[in-house]
Design a protein around this motif. Sequence first.
Motif, PDB file in Angstrom:
ATOM      1  N   ALA A   1       2.853  -6.832  -6.553  1.00 36.14           N
ATOM      2  CA  ALA A   1       2.012  -5.744  -7.059  1.00 36.14           C
ATOM      3  C   ALA A   1       1.977  -4.609  -6.037  1.00 36.14           C
ATOM      4  O   ALA A   1       1.747  -4.850  -4.845  1.00 36.14           O
ATOM      5  N   ALA A   2       2.223  -3.378  -6.487  1.00 34.81           N
ATOM      6  CA  ALA A   2       2.114  -2.189  -5.639  1.00 34.81           C
ATOM      7  C   ALA A   2       0.694  -1.650  -5.799  1.00 34.81           C
ATOM      8  O   ALA A   2       0.251  -1.390  -6.916  1.00 34.81           O
ATOM      9  N   LEU A   3      -0.008  -1.499  -4.668  1.00 34.27           N
ATOM     10  CA  LEU A   3      -1.416  -1.090  -4.727  1.00 34.27           C
ATOM     11  C   LEU A   3      -1.664   0.201  -3.971  1.00 34.27           C
ATOM     12  O   LEU A   3      -0.998   0.504  -2.980  1.00 34.27           O
ATOM     13  N   SER A   4      -2.663   0.937  -4.442  1.00 31.12           N
ATOM     14  CA  SER A   4      -3.173   2.121  -3.771  1.00 31.12           C
ATOM     15  C   SER A   4      -4.686   1.951  -3.718  1.00 31.12           C
ATOM     16  O   SER A   4      -5.350   1.949  -4.755  1.00 31.12           O
TER      17      SER A   4
ATOM     18  N   LYS B   1      -3.366   1.198   9.047  1.00 30.17           N
ATOM     19  CA  LYS B   1      -3.342   2.662   9.004  1.00 30.17           C
ATOM     20  C   LYS B   1      -3.212   3.149   7.563  1.00 30.17           C
ATOM     21  O   LYS B   1      -2.355   2.673   6.813  1.00 30.17           O
ATOM     22  N   PRO B   2      -4.068   4.107   7.154  1.00 34.34           N
ATOM     23  CA  PRO B   2      -3.958   4.638   5.788  1.00 34.34           C
ATOM     24  C   PRO B   2      -2.717   5.507   5.620  1.00 34.34           C
ATOM     25  O   PRO B   2      -2.252   6.144   6.563  1.00 34.34           O
ATOM     26  N   ALA B   3      -2.180   5.525   4.394  1.00 32.89           N
ATOM     27  CA  ALA B   3      -1.024   6.360   4.074  1.00 32.89           C
ATOM     28  C   ALA B   3      -1.427   7.824   3.981  1.00 32.89           C
ATOM     29  O   ALA B   3      -0.646   8.718   4.295  1.00 32.89           O
ATOM     30  N   LYS B   4      -2.673   8.071   3.535  1.00 36.21           N
ATOM     31  CA  LYS B   4      -3.169   9.443   3.373  1.00 36.21           C
ATOM     32  C   LYS B   4      -4.604   9.533   3.879  1.00 36.21           C
ATOM     33  O   LYS B   4      -5.410   8.631   3.653  1.00 36.21           O
ATOM     34  N   VAL B   5      -4.912  10.666   4.534  1.00 38.32           N
ATOM     35  CA  VAL B   5      -6.285  10.968   4.963  1.00 38.32           C
ATOM     36  C   VAL B   5      -6.568  12.396   4.533  1.00 38.32           C
ATOM     37  O   VAL B   5      -5.845  13.315   4.903  1.00 38.32           O
ATOM     38  N   LYS B   6      -7.609  12.571   3.740  1.00 34.23           N
ATOM     39  CA  LYS B   6      -7.963  13.899   3.225  1.00 34.23           C
ATOM     40  C   LYS B   6      -9.403  14.186   3.633  1.00 34.23           C
ATOM     41  O   LYS B   6     -10.309  13.415   3.310  1.00 34.23           O
TER      42      LYS B   6
ATOM     43  N   TRP C   1      -4.846   3.777   1.212  1.00 33.75           N
ATOM     44  CA  TRP C   1      -3.871   2.814   1.723  1.00 33.75           C
ATOM     45  C   TRP C   1      -2.931   2.466   0.585  1.00 33.75           C
ATOM     46  O   TRP C   1      -3.379   2.205  -0.532  1.00 33.75           O
ATOM     47  N   GLU C   2      -1.632   2.431   0.863  1.00 38.33           N
ATOM     48  CA  GLU C   2      -0.642   2.077  -0.147  1.00 38.33           C
ATOM     49  C   GLU C   2       0.208   0.945   0.419  1.00 38.33           C
ATOM     50  O   GLU C   2       0.753   1.068   1.520  1.00 38.33           O
TER      51      GLU C   2
END
Length: 134
Positions: free
Chosen positions: A72-75, A90-95, A112-113
């Motif tokens: 399973a691919a999760l976000s 570590k998160p994939a994106k930080v906004k 996180w992905e």
Amino acid sequence: PKGEWTNAGDGTVVKMAEANGVKGSFEEQRERKGASKISSFAGETMKVNNRTYYKDKVTAAFKVTNFRVEKAALSVKRTFSGEMGEMTLKPAKVKDIPPRDFGINLDHELTWEFELDAGETREFKVECTRWFAM
């Protein structure tokens, strides 16, 4: 979710509470330094607009399990307030987003992905320091 479909090979977003075969949990704990009474609080404080705030460390724990028989691919997305600290993943994106509490704490949306193999469980933690009103 009922009434929605996705073409084969395409991705979709499903809230964890509605996902079949994938379960996630989130728990947040504050580590208050000092006594519970304001007058005997031993930690760092500040006053803004006649209101006193105290600084506290917050630890958030995530646990995600894939009960499916396939990968399973999760976000995983979560908003945090305060100064970000240590993270075990570590998160994939930080906004950075506009603060909700009149600018006392900065807000951050972390994503996180990752993929989970069939039967795999992943746990990770995030720490931040946040100001709380007394």
